[in-house]
Design a protein around this motif. Structure first.
Motif, mmCIF file in Angstrom:
data_model
loop_
_atom_site.group_PDB
_atom_site.id
_atom_site.type_symbol
_atom_site.label_atom_id
_atom_site.label_comp_id
_atom_site.label_asym_id
_atom_site.label_seq_id
_atom_site.Cartn_x
_atom_site.Cartn_y
_atom_site.Cartn_z
ATOM 1 N N ALA A 1 0.820 -1.215 0.000
ATOM 2 C CA ALA A 1 0.000 0.000 0.000
ATOM 3 C C ALA A 1 0.851 1.262 0.000
ATOM 4 O O ALA A 1 0.490 2.276 -0.580
ATOM 5 N N ASN A 2 2.026 1.213 0.647
ATOM 6 C CA ASN A 2 2.845 2.416 0.729
ATOM 7 C C ASN A 2 4.125 2.337 -0.107
ATOM 8 O O ASN A 2 5.010 3.160 0.038
ATOM 9 N N GLN B 1 -2.448 13.143 -8.467
ATOM 10 C CA GLN B 1 -3.658 12.829 -7.706
ATOM 11 C C GLN B 1 -4.585 11.944 -8.526
ATOM 12 O O GLN B 1 -5.096 10.933 -8.044
ATOM 13 N N GLN C 1 -3.039 8.556 -8.808
ATOM 14 C CA GLN C 1 -3.212 7.815 -7.559
ATOM 15 C C GLN C 1 -4.638 7.331 -7.433
ATOM 16 O O GLN C 1 -4.898 6.240 -6.939
ATOM 17 N N SER C 2 -5.552 8.192 -7.899
ATOM 18 C CA SER C 2 -6.960 7.840 -7.810
ATOM 19 C C SER C 2 -7.215 6.546 -8.570
ATOM 20 O O SER C 2 -8.008 5.712 -8.162
ATOM 21 N N SER D 1 -3.585 3.819 -6.901
ATOM 22 C CA SER D 1 -3.094 3.543 -5.553
ATOM 23 C C SER D 1 -4.019 2.586 -4.801
ATOM 24 O O SER D 1 -5.185 2.417 -5.160
ATOM 25 N N VAL D 2 -3.471 1.961 -3.783
ATOM 26 C CA VAL D 2 -4.199 0.946 -3.038
ATOM 27 C C VAL D 2 -5.128 1.618 -2.040
ATOM 28 O O VAL D 2 -4.701 2.461 -1.269
ATOM 29 N N SER D 3 -6.399 1.255 -2.105
ATOM 30 C CA SER D 3 -7.323 1.721 -1.076
ATOM 31 C C SER D 3 -7.545 0.586 -0.089
ATOM 32 O O SER D 3 -7.991 -0.499 -0.467
ATOM 33 N N LEU D 4 -7.189 0.836 1.169
ATOM 34 C CA LEU D 4 -7.296 -0.245 2.165
ATOM 35 C C LEU D 4 -8.740 -0.689 2.346
ATOM 36 O O LEU D 4 -9.024 -1.874 2.479
ATOM 37 N N THR E 1 -8.076 7.299 -2.141
ATOM 38 C CA THR E 1 -7.457 6.268 -1.300
ATOM 39 C C THR E 1 -6.731 6.903 -0.122
ATOM 40 O O THR E 1 -6.510 8.120 -0.095
ATOM 41 N N GLN E 2 -6.353 6.060 0.836
ATOM 42 C CA GLN E 2 -5.657 6.543 2.041
ATOM 43 C C GLN E 2 -4.387 7.308 1.693
ATOM 44 O O GLN E 2 -4.113 8.365 2.240
ATOM 45 N N SER E 3 -3.597 6.750 0.742
ATOM 46 C CA SER E 3 -2.323 7.401 0.440
ATOM 47 C C SER E 3 -2.558 8.774 -0.179
ATOM 48 O O SER E 3 -1.799 9.711 0.051
ATOM 49 N N MET E 4 -3.661 8.900 -0.964
ATOM 50 C CA MET E 4 -3.972 10.215 -1.522
ATOM 51 C C MET E 4 -4.271 11.209 -0.410
ATOM 52 O O MET E 4 -3.810 12.343 -0.420
ATOM 53 N N ASN F 1 -1.030 12.064 1.408
ATOM 54 C CA ASN F 1 -0.193 12.940 0.578
ATOM 55 C C ASN F 1 -0.735 14.354 0.546
ATOM 56 O O ASN F 1 -0.008 15.333 0.704
ATOM 57 N N ASN F 2 -2.049 14.417 0.314
ATOM 58 C CA ASN F 2 -2.719 15.706 0.258
ATOM 59 C C ASN F 2 -2.525 16.484 1.539
ATOM 60 O O ASN F 2 -2.227 17.669 1.540
#
Lengths: 529, 297
Positions: free
Chosen positions: A32-33, A484, A487-488, A491-494, B4-7, B10-11
């Protein structure tokens, strides 16, 4: 006829597939990170139904489903967003390096403050004004000499610091060029690995991620364009999911491109290293070659171009760039000022200088007996680096030519006045005594008075630096917003993974339950009949 | 949009760091009390600031030059004033001596007083200001009376020439010294006072002859008064300049201050606003980042 154990097989596939999906979820959660990681998805496909049509196919009503199978394991990524991100990212690199070097320059020039050149010059002019009030005073004379030294020191300091930063920038250019080459060779290597894996029908998602991350890094250094190509010989490769090989080009502002990493439909080709050439005499960048072929200009954006434009480069025979420009301007300014100051200084008389006859014919016409320069510029050095106060004046301040009349009387301050008005003198009038005279040589591209020109210099530096900072901020904001969006998508959404986890867990449970049911059915059939 | 969490984190980091940047900027303004510290903060204001500062320095320099010029004219004025008093005493003595009732020895004592008064005026001619002889033209480091070759008669007393000028405004130079010519004329071996002195010491001088000196003494006094008047006029001009310069100084300071000094109220209010925004961002961020579905499974 349908086989007795068909249900078991169907449920077993369900179990295996759910397990794979769960492991994929686990992989996503674990990464995820991880920078550059793209979430992966297991594509689920139903297996071929039974029976398949044919001459000897059993005549059963309808086609029965046979369960599920894991299809491709795919990255969720939008390559269009990657392209956007990379073109913005090269702007970020370019403006960030520009704004950094300009900010450094601002810090060195240190104006408007109490310690910048302008305030040093102001105290020098003040000391000259004080000399006009107290021409006889040794202390007033010494103050002029030491204020002059301060001016020289400040200019020396500017020159040394600016050239030091320039040297740092040269070093950085070397490092960054090296970094570009390392990244290029890494991409090339990954291309090779991918070309060995993909034809076997595997999708090397994590290699894709590493390669994309490398291209992202490369795009910060130079402006690049990436095309992915799938070689013809791939044959059985999953063409829908396989991403193929990256062909990376360096793009110049005018749209022309030079290849860095080469790959085409016959497979991986070669790579071309970026080399920065240095001019031996001036020490600045003389040219950039890619794979031995020189580039026509330096406008390839990114941090490398920003650094080269700051530190200076050869364009034809001229040196261009932010730092060389500023050094050149300082040198011109110093040279014009020193020449004019010395010219006026040589017309005056030192304390008690009786003067000597100008020519034998007219002994009443006098000139200073030993006219000396107030400032000196060391031979073979730039004006701003070599400026210093004449040592003779430093040891004996009475040599300052404050008097305008032969005799060098204690109260004669005529020449001191002439020296102090250089402060407001227009460069146009440098080298002449009356405004009607035509100067033989105009100081190079200097306008206005010393103070005005210097204030303009600082003002321009401020404007350039502010605009570089603003551009950096804008490019950064755009990059952030594209990132952004990226990532949308990627990226991994938990939360999502947790939902998936529950989904696949339950489907695993259900498949297991199915096996129990079939087991009970068979138990009934075999044991209780 | 999928978030997502990382967004989120980061934001949050980006926003917090830009919040810190604004706070740092405001803090810098508060501590430095200036709107900008680098030219790029406000290029136009920085450039103007440099011009204004040069202006202010110039005005301060002129005002210092003016006060120096004032000291010169004031010293000159007071020296001339003293000389005139001494000359008037000499005139009184001359009037007295021209009265026929005095004996030769009484005349001699008057002559002695005149001699002392003459020496007094010579001393006044040697007036110094900060170590500079103000009546000796450019030769400010030599005592004018050193040129006397015969103490008794004041022979060869000369005052050097040269106009010492000071700049009191752009291109306006005022000559601050006054020529010692009036002293030279009155005090050297051919001057009215020396002649009077010799005549009084001579017992054979007739009263009418002494009376004749009155005219010469009057002429000398008039020359001194005339010179003093010119010094006064110069002083007036300098005063006028001083007024103008002090006005300019106030304006220059005000312009400089308007250009670069911070508006404290504004900065503090901005700072407080920014601080509360920052606090809110921190607390909201902390709340948003924490929970995930994991907490509720």
């Amino acid at each position: 006829m349908i086989s007795t154990f068909m249900g078991l097989e169907t449920s077993k596939r369900g179990l295996q597939t759910s397990q794979s999906a769960l492991y994929t979820t686990g992989h996503n959660v674990a990464n995820a990170n991880t920078p550059g990681y793209t979430r992966q998805r297991l594509n689920l496909n139903p297996t071929t139904a039974f029976p398949s049509p044919g001459l000897n196919s059993p005549s059963v009503p309808g086609q029965l489903g046979t369960g599920v199978e894991a299809g491709a394991l795919q990255r969720i990524r939008d390559s269009f967003l990657d392209t956007q991100y990379r073109s913005q990212n090269s702007q970020v690199g370019y403006y960030a390096s520009q704004s950094e070097s300009l900010t450094k320059m601002e810090e060195i020039m240190n104006d408007p403050t109490e310690s910048g050149l302008l305030s040093t010059m102001n105290s020098f002019w003040t000391s000259l004004e004080d000399l006009t009030k107290n021409t006889n005073s040794t202390s007033a004379r010494s103050v002029v000499a030491s204020s002059g030294e301060m001016v020289a020191d400040t200019l020396n300091y500017y020159h040394t610091s600016l050239t030091n930063v320039q040297k740092d920038l040269h070093y950085q250019i070397g490092v960054k060029a090296q970094e570009v080459n390392t990244i290029i060779s890494n991409i090339h290597d990954i291309n090779k690995s991918i070309s060995k894996i993909e034809p076997n029908g595997f999708i090397p998602n994590d290699l894709y991620d590493t390669r994309d991350l490398l291209v992202d890094e490369l795009s910060n250094l130079v402006n690049v364009r990436v095309n992915s190509v799938i070689p013809i010989e791939y044959g059985i490769a999953d063409r829908a999911v396989a991403e193929g090989l990256y062909n990376v080009d360096l793009i110049l502002e005018d749209g022309t491109s030079v290849n860095l990493v080469s790959a085409d439909n016959t497979g991986v080709q070669g790579m071309s290293e970026v080399q920065v050439g240095w001019d031996i005499t001036t020490g600045v960048v003389s040219g950039v070659t890619v794979g031995g072929a020189p580039l026509s200009n330096y406008k390839f954006s990114g941090e490398l171009a920003g650094l080269i434009e700051s530190a200076g480069y050869m364009e034809g025979t001229a040196i261009k760039g932010v730092y060389p420009d500023m050094l050149q301007k300082l040198n011109n300014l110093t040279e014009a000022f020193v020449n004019e100051f010395n010219r006026i200084h040589r017309q005056g008389y030192a304390l008690d200088d009786k003067g000597i006859a100008l020519d034998n014919a007219d002994p009443t016409k006098l000139q200073p007996s030993k006219p000396i320069d107030f400032f000196e510029i060391e031979l073979g050095k730039d004006a701003s680096a070599g400026i210093k106060v004449n040592t003779a004046i430093l040891t004996n301040a009475s040599l300052i030519a404050a008097a305008g009349q032969p005799g060098g009387s204690a109260g004669d301050n005529e020449n001191a006045h002439k020296l102090s008005v250089i402060k407001l003198k227009d460069f146009k009038l440098y080298g002449v005594d009356k405004s009607t005279d035509i100067p033989t040589t105009l100081p190079v591209s200097l306008k206005g008075s010393f103070d005005g020109y210097y204030a303009g210099l600082i003002g321009n530096l401020g404007v350039d630096s502010a605009s570089a900072q603003r551009n950096e901020k804008n490019a950064q904001a755009l990059t952030d917003s594209v990132d952004q969006n990226r990532q949308s998508v990627s990226s991994v959404s938990l939360d999502e993974e947790m939902t998936d986890m529950i989904k696949y867990q339950q489907s695993y449970n259900a498949s297991a339950r199915m096996i129990t049911v079939i087991n009970e059915l068979l138990d009934k059939l075999i044991n209780n009949m | 949009m999928r978030v997502t969490q990382s967004m989120l984190s980061n934001n949050m980091l980006n926003n917090l760091s830009s919040g810190y940047e604004r706070l740092a900027k405001l803090q810098e303004q508060v501590t430095s009390q200036t709107k900008f510290s680098k030219p790029s903060d406000d290029p136009a204001a920085a450039m103007m600031g440099m011009t204004y500062r040069t202006n202010l320095e110039k005005v301060a320099q002129y005002s210092s030059n003016i006060s120096e010029a004032t000291s010169w004219t004031e010293s000159t004025d007071s020296a001339l004033n003293q000389s005139i008093s001494a000359l008037q005493r000499i005139r009184e003595l001359t009037v007295q001596a021209s009265n026929g009732t005095y004996e030769a020895n009484q005349r001699q004592s008057m002559a002695a007083e005149i001699g002392e008064l003459k020496q007094h005026i010579v001393d006044i001619g040697d007036t110094q200001l900060g170590g500079q002889y103000i009546f000796n033209g450019f030769q400010t480091n030599t005592r004018p009376s050193d040129s006397i070759t015969d103490e008794a008669t004041g022979k060869d007393l000369t005052y050097a020439s040269g106009q010492i000028k000071m700049e009191v405004f752009d291109g306006v130079k005022i000559t601050v010294n006054t020529s010692g010519a009036v002293f030279e004329k009155a005090l050297n071996e051919n001057g009215s006072i020396q002649k009077l002195y010799t005549a009084l010491n001579n017992p054979n001088t007739a009263e009418s002859e002494i009376n004749g000196f009155l005219k010469e003494i009057d002429a000398t006094i008039n020359e001194f008064i005339d010179t003093q008047a010119r010094v006064g006029a110069k002083q007036n001009r300098i005063n006028l300049m001083a007024d103008r310069i002090s006005e300019q100084e106030v304006i220059a300071k005000k312009v400089l201050s308007n250009n670069e000094d911070v508006d404290m109220e504004k900065v503090l209010i901005n700072f407080t606003t920014q601080e509360s925004v920052h606090n809110a961002a921190l607390s909201v961020g902390a709340k948003i980042i924490k929970p995930s579905l994991l907490d509720f499974l």
